[in-house]
Scaffold this active site. Sequence first.
Site, mmCIF file in Angstrom:
data_model
loop_
_atom_site.group_PDB
_atom_site.id
_atom_site.type_symbol
_atom_site.label_atom_id
_atom_site.label_comp_id
_atom_site.label_asym_id
_atom_site.label_seq_id
_atom_site.Cartn_x
_atom_site.Cartn_y
_atom_site.Cartn_z
ATOM 1 N N TYR A 191 47.865 -10.515 -26.585
ATOM 2 C CA TYR A 191 48.826 -10.184 -25.531
ATOM 3 C C TYR A 191 50.111 -9.625 -26.121
ATOM 4 C CZ TYR A 191 51.878 -14.231 -26.375
ATOM 5 O OH TYR A 191 52.764 -15.112 -26.935
ATOM 6 N N ARG A 224 51.514 -3.517 -32.734
ATOM 7 C CA ARG A 224 51.139 -4.905 -33.037
ATOM 8 C C ARG A 224 49.914 -5.308 -32.212
ATOM 9 N NH1 ARG A 224 55.543 -9.540 -32.108
ATOM 10 N NH2 ARG A 224 55.165 -8.951 -29.941
ATOM 11 N N ARG A 264 28.139 -18.353 -21.836
ATOM 12 C CA ARG A 264 29.165 -18.849 -22.760
ATOM 13 C C ARG A 264 28.528 -19.041 -24.127
ATOM 14 N NH1 ARG A 264 30.795 -23.544 -25.019
ATOM 15 N NH2 ARG A 264 33.005 -23.678 -25.582
ATOM 16 N N HIS A 313 29.604 -18.525 -28.488
ATOM 17 C CA HIS A 313 30.775 -18.273 -29.322
ATOM 18 C C HIS A 313 30.820 -16.884 -29.957
ATOM 19 C CE1 HIS A 313 31.339 -22.499 -28.721
ATOM 20 N NE2 HIS A 313 32.410 -22.544 -29.501
ATOM 21 N N LYS A 347 48.829 -12.262 -32.426
ATOM 22 C CA LYS A 347 49.423 -12.645 -31.133
ATOM 23 C C LYS A 347 48.305 -12.963 -30.143
ATOM 24 C CE LYS A 347 53.389 -11.403 -28.208
ATOM 25 N NZ LYS A 347 54.147 -12.634 -28.336
ATOM 26 N N GLU A 401 58.869 -20.623 -37.909
ATOM 27 C CA GLU A 401 59.488 -19.902 -36.792
ATOM 28 C C GLU A 401 59.804 -20.943 -35.727
ATOM 29 O OE1 GLU A 401 56.873 -17.031 -34.889
ATOM 30 O OE2 GLU A 401 55.116 -18.290 -35.130
ATOM 31 N N LEU A 404 54.748 -15.100 -36.333
ATOM 32 C CA LEU A 404 54.441 -13.847 -35.644
ATOM 33 C C LEU A 404 55.341 -12.741 -36.197
ATOM 34 C CD1 LEU A 404 52.707 -12.966 -33.106
ATOM 35 C CD2 LEU A 404 54.898 -12.863 -31.943
HETATM 36 N N1 PDD Z 1 57.077 -14.842 -27.494
HETATM 37 N N2 PDD Z 1 57.072 -16.161 -32.409
HETATM 38 C C1 PDD Z 1 56.324 -16.604 -31.393
HETATM 39 C C2 PDD Z 1 55.429 -17.770 -31.614
HETATM 40 C C3 PDD Z 1 56.381 -15.967 -30.131
HETATM 41 O O1 PDD Z 1 55.619 -16.392 -29.115
HETATM 42 C C4 PDD Z 1 57.281 -14.877 -29.951
HETATM 43 C C5 PDD Z 1 57.391 -14.149 -28.654
HETATM 44 C C6 PDD Z 1 58.058 -14.460 -31.047
HETATM 45 C C7 PDD Z 1 59.005 -13.296 -30.954
HETATM 46 O O2 PDD Z 1 58.310 -12.073 -30.909
HETATM 47 P P1 PDD Z 1 58.929 -10.798 -30.199
HETATM 48 O O3 PDD Z 1 60.267 -10.599 -30.783
HETATM 49 O O4 PDD Z 1 57.981 -9.706 -30.558
HETATM 50 O O5 PDD Z 1 58.977 -11.073 -28.728
HETATM 51 C C8 PDD Z 1 57.919 -15.121 -32.263
HETATM 52 C C9 PDD Z 1 56.832 -14.086 -26.298
HETATM 53 C C10 PDD Z 1 58.022 -13.374 -25.776
HETATM 54 C C11 PDD Z 1 56.089 -14.932 -25.294
HETATM 55 O O6 PDD Z 1 55.103 -15.528 -25.695
HETATM 56 O O7 PDD Z 1 56.463 -14.972 -24.119
#
Ligand code: PDD
Length: 287
Positions: free
Chosen positions: A32, A51, A102, A104, A151, A184, A208
């Site tokens: 996403y 990304r 279903r 895997h 992501k 993070e 991320l």
């Molecule tokens: N979240 N790290 C994590 C775990 C995140 O979920 C996000 C973003 C970031 C920052 O990434 P970016 O700057 O590309 O938005 C870092 C989004 C916004 C969300 O899940 O809603």
Amino acid sequence: MSIAYLNGSFLPLEEARISPLDRGFLFGDGIYEVIPYYGGKPVGLAPHMQRMADGLAAIEIKCNKSIEDWRVLLDDLIAKNADQGANLGVYIHVSRGADTKRYHAYPENVEPTIFAFAFPIKDPEPVDRTKAHGYAVSSTQDLRWKRCNIKSTALLGNVMHYQQGHASGHGEILLYNENNELTEASSSNAFIVKDGKVITPIQDHQNLPGITRRIIIDSLKADGSIPVEERTVTMDEVRNADEIWITSSSKEIAPVIELDGKPVGNGEIGQVWENAFRIYTERKFDF
Ligand code: PDD
């Protein structure tokens, strides 16, 4: 009314339907993105969609949309949702699609499910340390998987960490690995400031590759007035930092004024935050 995009059509969000056999639903098998649009202009559209392409390639989902295809689709989505406000976030979700059972292993000959919708987001914070919102956050050991650079829509690890912070009244939770090093936060990247220098953990499998993080680093380097460094950051450094920031597409650069019940620096939003946020604000549409 919120208009969504699903598999080639625009329709009211509440009418959008997918199969319960969709692998996004069953396995969290998808990628996403969240992109902010201010006054109709995206921040970091190309790096966000790059990304997404990287994430889809990493999990072998074939989605043949170019960045230009996405730009056209998302501009259309933003225009159709103009009545929701001037500032909109776009959520984009590509899952592996719905199989007939279903199982895997990745199925063959299944079309990915492509879904997007727009939602109102807040105005940017004022570039003024006396007026911006300061966050109180907590911290905990990072118990997520070892591919946090992807992501993935499988966000349960992040959701459980976020909830842990939320339940104790905190707006975000910083995460550290078994070596007491900052990774993070549960839904954001993290930065510290010490003696005028901005420092953030290197990008690896533990975090991320945040687009906001990238825009900040590149903007600060291009501007040249604030030194910035990517390196390992220990939690001792975090606890002794002059400033802490959390960054994401929805928060932009958010200053943290309290960590685990203790003030960060002097407990007020820092001057480096204000200077860096001004630089970011001036350049954010260039990416
Ligand atoms: N979240 N790290 C994590 C775990 C995140 O979920 C996000 C973003 C970031 C920052 O990434 P970016 O700057 O590309 O938005 C870092 C989004 C916004 C969300 O899940 O809603």
